[in-house]
Design an enzyme around this catalytic site. Sequence first.
Site, PDB file in Angstrom:
ATOM      1  N   GLU A 150      -1.327   8.985  -2.530  1.00 30.22           N
ATOM      2  CA  GLU A 150      -1.634  10.170  -1.978  1.00 30.22           C
ATOM      3  C   GLU A 150      -0.917  10.114  -1.186  1.00 30.22           C
ATOM      4  OE1 GLU A 150      -5.216   9.887  -3.146  1.00 30.22           O
ATOM      5  OE2 GLU A 150      -4.632   8.471  -1.628  1.00 30.22           O
ATOM      6  N   THR A 151      -0.215  11.537  -1.378  1.00 35.79           N
ATOM      7  CA  THR A 151       1.262  12.458  -0.029  1.00 35.79           C
ATOM      8  C   THR A 151       0.186  13.230   0.050  1.00 35.79           C
ATOM      9  OG1 THR A 151       3.265  11.839  -1.086  1.00 35.79           O
ATOM     10  CG2 THR A 151       3.303  13.761   0.027  1.00 35.79           C
TER      11      THR A 151
END
Length: 210
Positions: free
Chosen positions: A44-45
């Site tokens: 995830e970003t």
Amino acid sequence: MKCYIADAFTDTVFKGNPAAVCLPEQWIPDELMQNIARENNLSETAFTVRKGDAYELRWFTPGGEIDLCGHAALTAAYVLMRFVIKDRTRISFLTKSGELTVRKKDGRYELDMPSYPLHRIPVTEEMAAAVGFMPAEAWLGRDLICGSGHCHVIPMWAEKLKKQDFRALQASERSGILYCRFSGDRVFIAGETALYSVAELYVQERRDDL
């Protein structure tokens, strides 16, 4: 644009759950956020932008946007409270899954998340093929449980064990420790966070008129 990478649910880098946190001054195009997530190549970003006293928060995987990610929300709170709003011990995030709050206490960051109700479903051959063995039970909430997703796991074990507080080991190669509390329609997940990197991203919006 500043981009931080930190490991959640651990006090040591290279353990726990890594996530990137980007701090644009205002929202940038979805395509650019997706490209940054692909370039980071982490699970995830997170992207967060201030809105009044709260922060809007969105999550992107290399494959697309998702509506909820606990460890990346906790990491975003850690980054903001360490580098941006250093005098705050509580922060509210506005997300596609509603308002989430994180409190800093006792050296940990505690995330208030929704609790998903579960119902038992039959075990299928497809489930066994996916996990590599025949599960003893199968439960469905927002998603099918195969051992992850504490919004599901904690309500299930709270019912099975008749208790509200848990210290959970993330039994992966990287490991991790989560301090969890079940409270009806909410699940509280706390952990430590270790900073890995601070970077400046040299990206800009593509213009079709150039």
